[in-house]
Design a protein around this motif. Structure first.
Motif, mmCIF file in Angstrom:
data_model
loop_
_atom_site.group_PDB
_atom_site.id
_atom_site.type_symbol
_atom_site.label_atom_id
_atom_site.label_comp_id
_atom_site.label_asym_id
_atom_site.label_seq_id
_atom_site.Cartn_x
_atom_site.Cartn_y
_atom_site.Cartn_z
ATOM 1 N N GLN A 171 27.931 74.272 73.799
ATOM 2 C CA GLN A 171 26.839 75.103 73.307
ATOM 3 C C GLN A 171 26.126 74.532 72.081
ATOM 4 O OE1 GLN A 171 29.529 78.671 73.293
ATOM 5 N NE2 GLN A 171 27.636 79.654 73.966
ATOM 6 N N TYR B 254 22.129 75.707 68.849
ATOM 7 C CA TYR B 254 23.240 76.398 69.492
ATOM 8 C C TYR B 254 22.681 77.191 70.668
ATOM 9 C CZ TYR B 254 27.060 79.700 70.235
ATOM 10 O OH TYR B 254 28.055 80.457 70.797
ATOM 11 N N LYS B 255 23.250 76.979 71.844
ATOM 12 C CA LYS B 255 22.806 77.671 73.058
ATOM 13 C C LYS B 255 23.618 78.946 73.225
ATOM 14 C CE LYS B 255 21.485 76.018 77.158
ATOM 15 N NZ LYS B 255 21.233 75.191 78.321
ATOM 16 N N SER B 256 23.039 80.066 72.797
ATOM 17 C CA SER B 256 23.721 81.347 72.993
ATOM 18 C C SER B 256 23.264 81.942 74.315
ATOM 19 C CB SER B 256 23.415 82.306 71.838
ATOM 20 O OG SER B 256 22.180 82.953 72.043
#
Length: 144
Positions: free
Chosen positions: A6, A47-49
Motif C-alpha cells: 500500500q 499510501y493506497k487506502s
C-alpha cells in the motif's frame, strides 16, 4: 519503489505544471561546476487506502500538483483522500497559488493537512476549498 503493498516511494517527480516546481534553491556541484539546484530529486510517498490515496510530502519543491499527478498515475487511482505535508507555498506567485487551488478543487481532495513551507496567506487562500485541516504536534491520522 513499492515499500509495501500500500505504500510507494514516488521517486523523482515529473514537472507537468508550468506554474510550479521551476524555481531554484541554492546550488549544487555537477562535474565540478556550481549550478542552480532546482531540487530535481524532490519526492514524496503515497499510501493506497481503500478510500483513495493519502499523499505524504516533505516540502513539495517539485510542486504539490505535480506530486499528486505522479501518485495518481503510479497508484492507478484518481481518488485523493488526503494530502499531508508542506506544500511549498511560501510567498507563491498569484499564478502558482491560483493554479494550485484550482487543481486541488478539481481533484476533489477530501482532507488537506498543510504543514511547513505553507505560509499563512496561502493557508487562508486554501481554506476556501473547505477541506483544510489543522495540523499540530501530536496529530494522529489512521487510514484503512
Amino acid at each position: 519503489m513499492w515499500i509495501s503493498k500500500q505504500l510507494v516511494f514516488l521517486g523523482e517527480i515529473e514537472r507537468k505544471f508550468p506554474y510550479e516546481g521551476n524555481h531554484t534553491i541554492g546550488q549544487i556541484i555537477k562535474n565540478g561546476i556550481a549550478v542552480n539546484d532546482s531540487m530535481e530529486d524532490d519526492t514524496a510517498l503515497a499510501y493506497k487506502s481503500s478510500q483513495g490515496l493519502v499523499i505524504i510530502t516533505g516540502c513539495s519543491h517539485s510542486g504539490i500538483c505535480n506530486i499528486v499527478e505522479q501518485a495518481k498515475e503510479i497508484c492507478q487511482d484518481d481518488r485523493v483522500l488526503s494530502i499531508i505535508g508542506g506544500l511549498h507555498l511560501r510567498k507563491p506567485s498569484i499564478e502558482q497559488l491560483n493554479g494550485t487551488i484550482t487543481y486541488l478543487r478539481q481533484t476533489n481532495v477530501r482532507k488537506l493537512y498543510a504543514c511547513h513551507c505553507t505560509d499563512q496567506p496561502s493557508r487562508i487562500a486554501l481554506a476556501q476549498l473547505g477541506n483544510l485541516c489543522e495540523t499540530t504536534v501530536g496529530l494522529t491520522l489512521e487510514y484503512p
